[in-house]
Design a protein around this motif. Structure first.
Motif, PDB file in Angstrom:
ATOM      1  N   ASN A  68       0.823  -1.221   0.000  1.00 34.22           N
ATOM      2  CA  ASN A  68       0.000   0.000   0.000  1.00 34.22           C
ATOM      3  C   ASN A  68       0.856   1.270   0.000  1.00 34.22           C
ATOM      4  OD1 ASN A  68      -2.513   1.389  -0.017  1.00 34.22           O
ATOM      5  ND2 ASN A  68      -2.334   1.783   2.176  1.00 34.22           N
ATOM      6  N   MET A  69       2.039   1.203  -0.612  1.00 33.27           N
ATOM      7  CA  MET A  69       2.882   2.393  -0.728  1.00 33.27           C
ATOM      8  C   MET A  69       2.674   3.071  -2.079  1.00 33.27           C
ATOM      9  SD  MET A  69       6.458   1.341   1.126  1.00 33.27           S
ATOM     10  CE  MET A  69       6.950   0.110  -0.088  1.00 33.27           C
ATOM     11  N   SER A  70       1.878   2.455  -2.935  1.00 33.12           N
ATOM     12  CA  SER A  70       1.569   3.035  -4.239  1.00 33.12           C
ATOM     13  C   SER A  70       0.307   2.368  -4.765  1.00 33.12           C
ATOM     14  CB  SER A  70       2.713   2.823  -5.233  1.00 33.12           C
ATOM     15  OG  SER A  70       2.745   1.460  -5.649  1.00 33.12           O
ATOM     16  N   VAL A  71      -0.167   2.880  -5.892  1.00 32.68           N
ATOM     17  CA  VAL A  71      -1.289   2.267  -6.599  1.00 32.68           C
ATOM     18  C   VAL A  71      -0.780   1.820  -7.962  1.00 32.68           C
ATOM     19  CG1 VAL A  71      -3.514   2.681  -7.715  1.00 32.68           C
ATOM     20  CG2 VAL A  71      -3.076   3.587  -5.427  1.00 32.68           C
ATOM     21  N   MET A  72      -1.134   0.590  -8.349  1.00 29.90           N
ATOM     22  CA  MET A  72      -0.773   0.076  -9.670  1.00 29.90           C
ATOM     23  C   MET A  72      -2.057  -0.388 -10.360  1.00 29.90           C
ATOM     24  SD  MET A  72       1.965  -2.929 -10.718  1.00 29.90           S
ATOM     25  CE  MET A  72       1.085  -4.210  -9.825  1.00 29.90           C
ATOM     26  N   LYS A  73      -2.460   0.321 -11.405  1.00 29.25           N
ATOM     27  CA  LYS A  73      -3.656  -0.011 -12.168  1.00 29.25           C
ATOM     28  C   LYS A  73      -3.282  -0.199 -13.629  1.00 29.25           C
ATOM     29  CE  LYS A  73      -6.702   0.268  -8.818  1.00 29.25           C
ATOM     30  NZ  LYS A  73      -7.497  -0.902  -8.379  1.00 29.25           N
ATOM     31  N   LYS A  74      -4.090  -0.968 -14.356  1.00 30.83           N
ATOM     32  CA  LYS A  74      -3.772  -1.266 -15.751  1.00 30.83           C
ATOM     33  C   LYS A  74      -4.080  -0.113 -16.691  1.00 30.83           C
ATOM     34  CE  LYS A  74      -3.949  -6.313 -15.765  1.00 30.83           C
ATOM     35  NZ  LYS A  74      -4.561  -7.522 -16.364  1.00 30.83           N
ATOM     36  N   THR A  75      -5.256   0.510 -16.542  1.00 30.31           N
ATOM     37  CA  THR A  75      -5.671   1.520 -17.511  1.00 30.31           C
ATOM     38  C   THR A  75      -5.417   2.932 -16.991  1.00 30.31           C
ATOM     39  OG1 THR A  75      -7.943   1.751 -16.693  1.00 30.31           O
ATOM     40  CG2 THR A  75      -7.497  -0.056 -18.252  1.00 30.31           C
ATOM     41  N   ILE A  76      -5.285   3.855 -17.926  1.00 25.74           N
ATOM     42  CA  ILE A  76      -5.091   5.254 -17.558  1.00 25.74           C
ATOM     43  C   ILE A  76      -6.306   5.784 -16.807  1.00 25.74           C
ATOM     44  CG2 ILE A  76      -4.938   7.589 -18.531  1.00 25.74           C
ATOM     45  CD1 ILE A  76      -3.050   6.441 -20.642  1.00 25.74           C
ATOM     46  N   ALA A  77      -7.493   5.395 -17.250  1.00 25.03           N
ATOM     47  CA  ALA A  77      -8.720   5.864 -16.585  1.00 25.03           C
ATOM     48  C   ALA A  77      -8.746   5.445 -15.124  1.00 25.03           C
ATOM     49  CB  ALA A  77      -9.947   5.317 -17.311  1.00 25.03           C
ATOM     50  N   ARG A 111      -8.709   7.939 -11.819  1.00 21.63           N
ATOM     51  CA  ARG A 111      -9.746   7.841 -10.784  1.00 21.63           C
ATOM     52  C   ARG A 111      -9.110   7.690  -9.398  1.00 21.63           C
ATOM     53  NH1 ARG A 111     -12.839   4.861 -14.558  1.00 21.63           N
ATOM     54  NH2 ARG A 111     -12.044   2.866 -13.752  1.00 21.63           N
ATOM     55  N   GLU A 112      -8.092   6.838  -9.306  1.00 22.81           N
ATOM     56  CA  GLU A 112      -7.413   6.646  -8.026  1.00 22.81           C
ATOM     57  C   GLU A 112      -6.723   7.929  -7.566  1.00 22.81           C
ATOM     58  OE1 GLU A 112      -7.096   4.287  -5.770  1.00 22.81           O
ATOM     59  OE2 GLU A 112      -8.456   2.895  -6.758  1.00 22.81           O
ATOM     60  N   ALA A 113      -6.080   8.619  -8.506  1.00 22.83           N
ATOM     61  CA  ALA A 113      -5.365   9.853  -8.155  1.00 22.83           C
ATOM     62  C   ALA A 113      -6.326  10.908  -7.627  1.00 22.83           C
ATOM     63  CB  ALA A 113      -4.606  10.376  -9.376  1.00 22.83           C
ATOM     64  N   ILE A 114      -7.443  11.095  -8.300  1.00 23.77           N
ATOM     65  CA  ILE A 114      -8.426  12.096  -7.873  1.00 23.77           C
ATOM     66  C   ILE A 114      -9.034  11.710  -6.529  1.00 23.77           C
ATOM     67  CG2 ILE A 114     -10.669  13.121  -8.420  1.00 23.77           C
ATOM     68  CD1 ILE A 114      -9.841  12.985 -11.393  1.00 23.77           C
ATOM     69  N   SER A 115      -9.284  10.411  -6.355  1.00 24.49           N
ATOM     70  CA  SER A 115      -9.838   9.928  -5.089  1.00 24.49           C
ATOM     71  C   SER A 115      -8.879  10.190  -3.935  1.00 24.49           C
ATOM     72  CB  SER A 115     -10.134   8.427  -5.192  1.00 24.49           C
ATOM     73  OG  SER A 115     -10.558   7.912  -3.953  1.00 24.49           O
ATOM     74  N   ILE A 116      -7.593   9.909  -4.136  1.00 21.88           N
ATOM     75  CA  ILE A 116      -6.589  10.136  -3.086  1.00 21.88           C
ATOM     76  C   ILE A 116      -6.428  11.630  -2.803  1.00 21.88           C
ATOM     77  CG2 ILE A 116      -4.127   9.953  -2.550  1.00 21.88           C
ATOM     78  CD1 ILE A 116      -4.152   7.277  -4.114  1.00 21.88           C
ATOM     79  N   ALA A 117      -6.380  12.436  -3.868  1.00 17.20           N
ATOM     80  CA  ALA A 117      -6.218  13.888  -3.699  1.00 17.20           C
ATOM     81  C   ALA A 117      -7.418  14.508  -2.998  1.00 17.20           C
ATOM     82  CB  ALA A 117      -6.007  14.545  -5.061  1.00 17.20           C
ATOM     83  N   SER A 118      -8.579  13.858  -3.098  1.00 16.42           N
ATOM     84  CA  SER A 118      -9.804  14.379  -2.493  1.00 16.42           C
ATOM     85  C   SER A 118     -10.057  13.824  -1.094  1.00 16.42           C
ATOM     86  CB  SER A 118     -11.017  14.044  -3.374  1.00 16.42           C
ATOM     87  OG  SER A 118     -10.833  14.524  -4.698  1.00 16.42           O
ATOM     88  N   SER A 119      -9.263  12.837  -0.681  1.00 14.02           N
ATOM     89  CA  SER A 119      -9.498  12.172   0.600  1.00 14.02           C
ATOM     90  C   SER A 119      -8.238  12.199   1.460  1.00 14.02           C
ATOM     91  CB  SER A 119      -9.926  10.716   0.371  1.00 14.02           C
ATOM     92  OG  SER A 119      -9.937  10.002   1.583  1.00 14.02           O
ATOM     93  N   PRO A 120      -8.176  13.100   2.448  1.00 12.82           N
ATOM     94  CA  PRO A 120      -7.019  13.127   3.351  1.00 12.82           C
ATOM     95  C   PRO A 120      -6.789  11.794   4.051  1.00 12.82           C
ATOM     96  CG  PRO A 120      -8.369  15.098   3.626  1.00 12.82           C
ATOM     97  CD  PRO A 120      -9.135  14.172   2.733  1.00 12.82           C
ATOM     98  N   GLU A 121      -7.863  11.049   4.314  1.00 12.23           N
ATOM     99  CA  GLU A 121      -7.724   9.754   4.994  1.00 12.23           C
ATOM    100  C   GLU A 121      -7.003   8.743   4.105  1.00 12.23           C
ATOM    101  OE1 GLU A 121     -10.620  11.369   4.609  1.00 12.23           O
ATOM    102  OE2 GLU A 121     -10.873  12.160   6.655  1.00 12.23           O
ATOM    103  N   LYS A 122      -7.382   8.705   2.829  1.00 16.31           N
ATOM    104  CA  LYS A 122      -6.717   7.792   1.886  1.00 16.31           C
ATOM    105  C   LYS A 122      -5.246   8.159   1.721  1.00 16.31           C
ATOM    106  CE  LYS A 122      -9.517   5.426  -1.540  1.00 16.31           C
ATOM    107  NZ  LYS A 122      -9.842   5.330  -2.972  1.00 16.31           N
ATOM    108  N   ALA A 123      -4.989   9.445   1.569  1.00 19.65           N
ATOM    109  CA  ALA A 123      -3.607   9.906   1.405  1.00 19.65           C
ATOM    110  C   ALA A 123      -2.773   9.556   2.630  1.00 19.65           C
ATOM    111  CB  ALA A 123      -3.583  11.408   1.148  1.00 19.65           C
TER     112      ALA A 123
END
Length: 373
Positions: free
Chosen positions: A316-325, A329-341
């Motif tokens: 859980n030190m990074s996110v690895m996803k296959k598609t750009i979309a 989505r993960e980046a925006i979710s993390i940037a919008s959630s202090p808890e996730k970050a």
């Protein structure tokens, strides 16, 4: 203590590890010199052979037999063997070691390690040699070298390298060294003010590697469409001037996009952003983790990069996803959630040794005191 660090200048991880270790050694009052074996090679051997090696090095695992045959053909067409390159460099390296009277040698790339191994096989007197391996998986070839110690990125890799043939007592799980600037934390708003960036909104940082634009171009295009009015996308191209010129021309009218060429202050850009997108280089991933910034890995291009991405994602030190979309989505979710970050930052703090450079320095000091060749 006097230390010589041998690195390969065209490999950013090797260069950055060398600079981090020089900083640590000199901050502790000891002497340190760097020797760029790539520069030595460029003076001593035909450019065609050097270019062939560079292309073979980038294609860590050729995608098919045709690629491998083509690369081998390039090297053979020069009428020189790969060993000639090492032979051409080793006399310069050994003369430097003798004249400098170094107490210990550090290698941050496999080619300098192979040169040192050749010198040892020739029974030349050598100070202790410490290898620093900047990958979170098995990096092939190190087991064929004759270093006195091998610093690996994590304790879990000891079994991997023992299986490959390196004695367990020579493996030190100290981590990957990074410059001290990455351990310093600057307030996000302060960093944005220093970069003259709007302190409001989300900021995404895309770091382009040396192997072309790759996935970053499409990522940038799609991310622009997802960003809000106050959001900013920063792109650092490093030494990749071709990528910089291409992206600068393509996105010059996008007011939300800031594109920079090489900067020695990438740590400041990390301080300013909410999420970093980067290729899964072992060294850069470590810098981001030490800086404690949420990380999204771009598509890996080599077997080592696959291992790096999996190592980080599993912890859980990074996110690895296959598609750009999915990545966006993960980046925006993390940037919008202090808890996730914060959850990812805590994992980075627990999973990475931020004192790797100092631990390696202590190892060098110990070896220098017990061994005089």
């Amino acid at each position: 203590m006097k230390v010589l660090i041998l690195y390969w200048g065209s490999a950013s991880g090797s260069r950055s590890s060398a600079l981090a270790m020089r900083e640590q050694i000199m901050d502790n009052g000891d002497d340190c010199e760097l020797l760029n074996c790539y520069t030595v090679a460029s003076r001593k051997i035909p450019k065609k052979l050097l270019a062939a090696y560079q292309e073979i090095e980038k294609e860590e695992e050729p995608s098919d037999d045709g690629t491998l045959i083509r690369l081998q053909g390039i090297a053979k067409s020069t009428n020189y063997h790969y060993n000639f390159m090492k032979a051409a460099i080793k006399s310069v390296v050994y003369r430097h070691i003798l004249e400098g009277r170094f107490d210990v040698v550090v290698v941050t790339h496999i080619l300098p390690a192979e040169i040192v191994t050749t010198l040892k096989n020739d029974r030349q007197p050598m100070p202790p040699v410490v290898a620093v391996i900047s990958e979170y998986g098995y990096a092939p070839g190190w087991e064929k070298t004759s270093c006195d110690r091998y610093v690996v990125a994590d304790e879990s890799l000891i079994a991997v390298y023992v299986k490959a043939g390196i004695r367990k007592g020579r493996l030190m799980p100290y981590g990957i060294p990074v410059r001290k600037d990455f351990a310093k934390k600057l307030n996000k708003r302060a960093a944005r003010r220093r970069l003259h960036i709007n302190p409001e909104g989300k900021i995404f940082l895309i770091m382009v590697g040396s192997k072309g634009v790759g996935e970053a171009d499409n990522l940038l295009t799609e991310l622009i469409g997802q960003c809000g009015h106050d959001d900013v996308i920063m792109v650092l191209c490093g030494s990749n001037r071709k990528a910089y010129c291409y992206l600068q021309e393509k996105y010059s009218t996008e007011l939300s996009v800031i594109i920079r060429e090489y900067t020695p202050h990438s740590n400041l850009f990390m301080d300013a952003c909410d999420v970093v997108f980067t290729a899964p280089s072992g060294l850069i991933s470590t810098e981001v983790a030490v800086k404690n910034v949420p990380l999204i890995h771009l598509r890996p291009l080599t077997a080592c990069e696959v291992d790096n991405a999996e190592f980080f994602a599993e912890r859980n030190m990074s996110v690895m996803k296959k598609t750009i979309a999915e990545k966006i989505r993960e980046a925006i979710s993390i940037a919008s959630s202090p808890e996730k970050a914060e959850a990812m930052i805590v994992s980075q703090q627990n999973g990475i040794n931020q004192e790797a450079a100092y631990d390696i320095y202590c190892l060098l000091k110990e070896l220098a005191e017990e061994d005089r060749y």
